[in-house]
Design a protein around this motif. Structure first.
Motif, PDB file in Angstrom:
ATOM      1  N   ASP A   1      -2.843   0.229  -4.420  1.00  0.00           N
ATOM      2  CA  ASP A   1      -3.780   0.410  -3.400  1.00  0.00           C
ATOM      3  C   ASP A   1      -3.093   1.616  -2.511  1.00  0.00           C
ATOM      4  O   ASP A   1      -2.211   1.715  -1.596  1.00  0.00           O
ATOM      5  CB  ASP A   1      -3.566  -0.963  -2.378  1.00  0.00           C
TER       6      ASP A   1
ATOM      7  N   GLU B   1      -6.866   2.269   7.231  1.00  0.00           N
ATOM      8  CA  GLU B   1      -6.439   1.682   6.149  1.00  0.00           C
ATOM      9  C   GLU B   1      -5.011   0.988   6.092  1.00  0.00           C
ATOM     10  O   GLU B   1      -4.889   0.224   5.168  1.00  0.00           O
ATOM     11  CB  GLU B   1      -6.419   2.814   5.012  1.00  0.00           C
TER      12      GLU B   1
ATOM     13  N   LYS C   1       0.889  -1.167   0.088  1.00  0.00           N
ATOM     14  CA  LYS C   1      -0.060   0.138   0.079  1.00  0.00           C
ATOM     15  C   LYS C   1       0.948   1.162  -0.094  1.00  0.00           C
ATOM     16  O   LYS C   1       2.133   1.213   0.297  1.00  0.00           O
ATOM     17  CB  LYS C   1      -0.913   0.186   1.323  1.00  0.00           C
TER      18      LYS C   1
END
Length: 256
Positions: free
Chosen positions: A66, A109, A20
């Motif tokens: 992402d 997240e 990410k």
């Protein structure tokens, strides 16, 4: 040679595909007025392209898709540029609180996840993200080895490890400037977010990211430097920084 280069590119993309990225782009950029009166700092253009768009392109190029972008000032304009290239999360405290509150806005997240952190106000050679993303340790810290001044976020490296990060490090003793890019391992991510509240309680709402990183180090986690020497990079804090960035070239082989 072409096949070799293509193979290297494919391996790089596959290696970072599950990682990410977190871009913090909530700041107002008050020191860049009047440029930021109607434009968020992260959307100021370099080479006719908004800085944030350049970052998204660089991340996509190495397989990182992402992406979380923390917004604040003029968030609608940032959301428009991000589009379907990432997920935007609004930090409602962007006007009154510092960078750690932007991290907290994105905690759900990336907590406990391997991720690449990038400040939204930097322009850099496109090679740097993969360089940092390949870093080792609980947290890999991008370090630009160069003479530092009082304004720089300085890093001290001893015996191959980052032992301190602060603006207050004596300029002549600093190893270099924090490049405002770092890679967090899963353990590094947990440890960093776990100390944010403690850091804010001690340092107040304007605490620096470096304050929390120093706490992580104090808890025994390993922070290793990744040197960005030879690759162009600049943080846009002042109008003169923006003017300088617009004259720089950000190729892979480019040196300052």
């Amino acid at each position: 040679m072409l096949l070799l280069c293509l193979g290297t590119f494919i391996k790089t993309v596959l290696f970072f595909q599950g990682m990410k990225a977190l871009i913090l782009a909530a700041g107002m950029g008050s020191r860049l007025m009047p440029y930021t009166e109607e434009t968020p700092k992260c959307l100021l253009k370099v080479g006719e392209v908004p800085m944030l768009a350049l970052q998204l392109k660089a991340l996509h190029a190495i397989g990182i898709r992402d992406i979380v972008v923390v917004t604040g000032y003029l968030k609608e304009k940032v959301e428009e540029v991000v589009g379907d290239q990432g997920k935007c999360i609004f930090n409602p405290d962007f006007e009154t609180h510092g960078i750690l509150h932007s991290f907290l806005a994105a905690k759900e997240e990336v907590y406990g996840e391997e991720f690449l952190y990038l400040a939204g106000d930097i322009v850099y050679n496109a090679k740097i993200p993969s360089l940092i993303a390949s870093g080792k340790g609980d947290i890999a810290i991008g370090v630009d080895r160069k003479p530092c001044n009082e304004e720089h976020s300085k890093v001290l490296v001893e015996n191959g490890q980052v032992v301190e990060m602060a603006k207050t490090i004596v300029c002549g003793e600093a190893t270099g400037e924090f490049a405002h890019i770092a890679k967090f391992s899963k353990e590094g991510s947990k440890a960093f977010f776990d100390v944010i509240e403690e850091t804010l309680a001690e340092k107040d709402a304007r605490a620096y990211m470096m304050d929390a990183l120093n706490k992580v180090r104090d808890k025994g986690l390993v922070m290793l430097p990744v040197y960005t020497d030879g690759y162009a990079r600049i943080e846009i804090d002042f109008i003169e920084d923006l003017e300088k960035a617009r004259k720089m070239v950000f190729h892979e082989t480019d040196a300052r």
